[in-house]
Scaffold this motif. Structure first.
Motif, PDB file in Angstrom:
ATOM      1  N   GLY A   1       4.687  -6.569   6.105  1.00 44.45           N
ATOM      2  CA  GLY A   1       5.448  -5.636   6.934  1.00 44.45           C
ATOM      3  C   GLY A   1       6.518  -4.876   6.167  1.00 44.45           C
ATOM      4  O   GLY A   1       7.036  -3.866   6.644  1.00 44.45           O
ATOM      5  N   THR A   2       6.868  -5.345   4.957  1.00 43.59           N
ATOM      6  CA  THR A   2       7.900  -4.693   4.151  1.00 43.59           C
ATOM      7  C   THR A   2       7.497  -3.256   3.805  1.00 43.59           C
ATOM      8  O   THR A   2       6.340  -2.980   3.488  1.00 43.59           O
ATOM      9  N   ILE A   3       8.462  -2.352   3.845  1.00 44.81           N
ATOM     10  CA  ILE A   3       8.204  -0.928   3.605  1.00 44.81           C
ATOM     11  C   ILE A   3       7.950  -0.657   2.118  1.00 44.81           C
ATOM     12  O   ILE A   3       8.602  -1.228   1.241  1.00 44.81           O
ATOM     13  N   TYR A   4       6.992   0.205   1.854  1.00 37.09           N
ATOM     14  CA  TYR A   4       6.673   0.631   0.493  1.00 37.09           C
ATOM     15  C   TYR A   4       7.705   1.662   0.023  1.00 37.09           C
ATOM     16  O   TYR A   4       8.137   2.520   0.790  1.00 37.09           O
ATOM     17  N   SER A   5       8.097   1.566  -1.239  1.00 34.29           N
ATOM     18  CA  SER A   5       9.081   2.506  -1.782  1.00 34.29           C
ATOM     19  C   SER A   5       8.506   3.278  -2.965  1.00 34.29           C
ATOM     20  O   SER A   5       8.292   2.719  -4.047  1.00 34.29           O
TER      21      SER A   5
ATOM     22  N   THR B   1       0.827  -1.209   0.000  1.00 39.57           N
ATOM     23  CA  THR B   1       0.000   0.000   0.000  1.00 39.57           C
ATOM     24  C   THR B   1       0.859   1.255   0.000  1.00 39.57           C
ATOM     25  O   THR B   1       1.899   1.308   0.657  1.00 39.57           O
ATOM     26  N   SER B   2       0.412   2.254  -0.695  1.00 39.91           N
ATOM     27  CA  SER B   2       1.181   3.493  -0.837  1.00 39.91           C
ATOM     28  C   SER B   2       1.270   4.286   0.456  1.00 39.91           C
ATOM     29  O   SER B   2       2.065   5.222   0.566  1.00 39.91           O
ATOM     30  N   ASP B   3       0.476   3.910   1.463  1.00 37.47           N
ATOM     31  CA  ASP B   3       0.574   4.624   2.738  1.00 37.47           C
ATOM     32  C   ASP B   3       1.618   4.003   3.657  1.00 37.47           C
ATOM     33  O   ASP B   3       1.672   4.315   4.833  1.00 37.47           O
TER      34      ASP B   3
ATOM     35  N   PHE C   1       6.472  -2.278  -3.943  1.00 31.66           N
ATOM     36  CA  PHE C   1       5.308  -1.517  -4.392  1.00 31.66           C
ATOM     37  C   PHE C   1       4.360  -2.543  -4.992  1.00 31.66           C
ATOM     38  O   PHE C   1       4.735  -3.709  -5.205  1.00 31.66           O
ATOM     39  N   CYS C   2       3.106  -2.162  -5.239  1.00 30.14           N
ATOM     40  CA  CYS C   2       2.051  -3.151  -5.473  1.00 30.14           C
ATOM     41  C   CYS C   2       2.318  -4.141  -6.607  1.00 30.14           C
ATOM     42  O   CYS C   2       2.199  -5.357  -6.426  1.00 30.14           O
ATOM     43  N   SER C   3       2.666  -3.631  -7.792  1.00 27.31           N
ATOM     44  CA  SER C   3       2.842  -4.526  -8.933  1.00 27.31           C
ATOM     45  C   SER C   3       4.102  -5.379  -8.806  1.00 27.31           C
ATOM     46  O   SER C   3       4.136  -6.520  -9.286  1.00 27.31           O
ATOM     47  N   ARG C   4       5.129  -4.851  -8.138  1.00 26.95           N
ATOM     48  CA  ARG C   4       6.337  -5.647  -7.879  1.00 26.95           C
ATOM     49  C   ARG C   4       5.983  -6.835  -6.990  1.00 26.95           C
ATOM     50  O   ARG C   4       6.424  -7.962  -7.238  1.00 26.95           O
ATOM     51  N   LEU C   5       5.190  -6.609  -5.956  1.00 27.04           N
ATOM     52  CA  LEU C   5       4.805  -7.694  -5.051  1.00 27.04           C
ATOM     53  C   LEU C   5       4.097  -8.809  -5.817  1.00 27.04           C
ATOM     54  O   LEU C   5       4.405  -9.993  -5.641  1.00 27.04           O
ATOM     55  N   VAL C   6       3.160  -8.434  -6.679  1.00 28.76           N
ATOM     56  CA  VAL C   6       2.419  -9.431  -7.448  1.00 28.76           C
ATOM     57  C   VAL C   6       3.344 -10.202  -8.381  1.00 28.76           C
ATOM     58  O   VAL C   6       3.350 -11.437  -8.412  1.00 28.76           O
ATOM     59  N   ALA C   7       4.148  -9.474  -9.155  1.00 28.32           N
ATOM     60  CA  ALA C   7       5.022 -10.116 -10.139  1.00 28.32           C
ATOM     61  C   ALA C   7       6.091 -10.980  -9.476  1.00 28.32           C
ATOM     62  O   ALA C   7       6.394 -12.085  -9.940  1.00 28.32           O
TER      63      ALA C   7
END
Length: 375
Positions: A113-117, A66-68, A140-146
């Motif tokens: 728990g990993t920090i968003y960048s 999440t971006s927050d 970031f979201c799409s990186r996590l999915v891929a």
């Protein structure tokens, strides 16, 4: 002034809300969201796509960056949309075996728990068409999915480290799941606005995880996820006492009790009966869903206990013991909720419930799940 028939129709349409039909989802399904926030609009414009966010369904919950600020899970039943076009569900055209799907879901869960960048997300514009690999474990979201798919040997995009929701949407390996979006009923809309135990758990987790990160930095060790804390303490057991103290202060170990406050009907048969009566038209669906949710949670918690037992057998740290106790308590709570449900099951539902519990009991016995002694 009278309202015309067309105006009435427009008002009804505007008031409609939509939700993901989780009965149509499979583990590992990708969910793309449009998003109405400013950063979502910017992403859609930059990537020439209708979607700005990506998540993975792992069974009654989604994992996403999440971006927050972080990677965390969410309850898809709390995600309500104004238009059915605001969400899209994708699935592999050629379904892999259960082991591969398990790897995909497990990877996305292990980095909770990993920090968003923001910086890494922006670099996608520069490196998206290259084979450049990232030097950081931030997400970031799409990186996590891929990356989750890549962990199972499935490359859904050209570069899993730098990709966009648009890249995932256009993947040749994925196809849209038809009929996965439905109109939300009054109960679902009402539920989406109630206090969220998952978000409360997120807050208390970050209270102690933030402290753990600071300690690890002094030892030149990077903690991103909860799993990283396991590894850090294995190498630096002298920090066990301090981190456990912060865990106790945060309320992390007892936060699960918050659910009793916001969902009292799950723990009281008389209240559950009233709840089903109030939602009589969909009572069967509620029971089916509640059984599936609890069984999925028990399986997940059992796996966590096995992992922490392995760590504890090697190095007897309080951190590992506390997590074994926590997940054991969570399993006990799930079983308590199932006992509340059982009297209201029809014969088919009760058969399924007892069969599932039997399978779980066998799993627990075979894996020798037990409380550690000492400390």
């Amino acid at each position: 002034m009278k309202t015309t028939t067309n105006e009435n129709k427009r008002k009804i349409t505007t008031d409609k809300r939509y939700i993901i039909d989780i009965e149509k989802l499979n583990h590992g399904d990708v969910i793309l969201l449009s998003g109405s926030a400013l950063h979502s609009k910017i992403i859609r414009i930059k990537t020439n796509s209708h979607y700005s966010h990506a998540m993975i369904y792992v069974g009654n919950q989604v994992n996403h960056a999440t971006s927050d600020g972080d990677v965390y899970s969410a309850n898809p039943e709390r995600i309500i949309f104004k238009s059915p076009n605001d969400v899209k569900v994708l699935r592999l055209k050629n379904q892999p075996d259960e082991q591969a799907l398990e790897k995909i879901c497990l990877f996305s869960g292990e980095i909770i728990g990993t920090i968003y960048s923001v910086k890494e997300a922006l670099l996608t514009q520069k490196y998206g068409k290259t084979k450049q690999k990232t030097k950081t474990r931030r997400q970031f979201c799409s990186r996590l999915v891929a990356q989750s798919y890549e962990s199972a040997g499935i490359e859904i995009v050209d570069n899993a480290d730098y990709c966009t929701p648009s890249d995932i949407e256009s993947s040749k390996l994925l196809e849209q799941v038809k009929g996965a979006i439905k109109e939300a009923n009054a109960r679902q809309i009402e539920f989406s606005n109630t206090p969220d135990p998952i978000q409360e758990n997120r807050k208390v987790t970050y209270k102690w995880l933030h402290k753990a990160r600071k300690v690890a930095q002094k030892r030149k060790f990077e903690i991103q996820s909860i799993n990283d804390t396991n590894d850090f303490l294995f190498k630096h057991p002298d920090c066990d006492k301090y981190i456990c103290k912060e865990i106790n202060k945060s309320g992390y170990l007892t936060q699960y009790k918050y659910d009793r406050k916001v969902n009292p009907h799950r723990y009281d048969a008389s209240l559950y009966k009233i709840y089903l009566y109030e939602h009589a038209p969909i009572a069967k669906e509620i029971i089916d869903h509640d059984i599936e949710r609890e069984v999925d949670l028990i399986k997940r918690y059992s796996g966590n206990i096995i992992s922490y037992q392995h760590n504890f057998s090697t190095r007897q740290l309080k951190f590992y013991k506390k997590h074994i106790e926590l997940y054991t308590d969570l399993i006990t709570t799930c079983r308590e909720r199932l006992k509340v449900i059982q009297p209201f099951c029809n014969q088919t539902q009760e058969t399924i419930l007892l069969e599932k519990l039997g399978q779980i009991n066998l799993l627990i016995q075979n894996q020798n799940i037990h409380q550690p002694r000492g400390l």
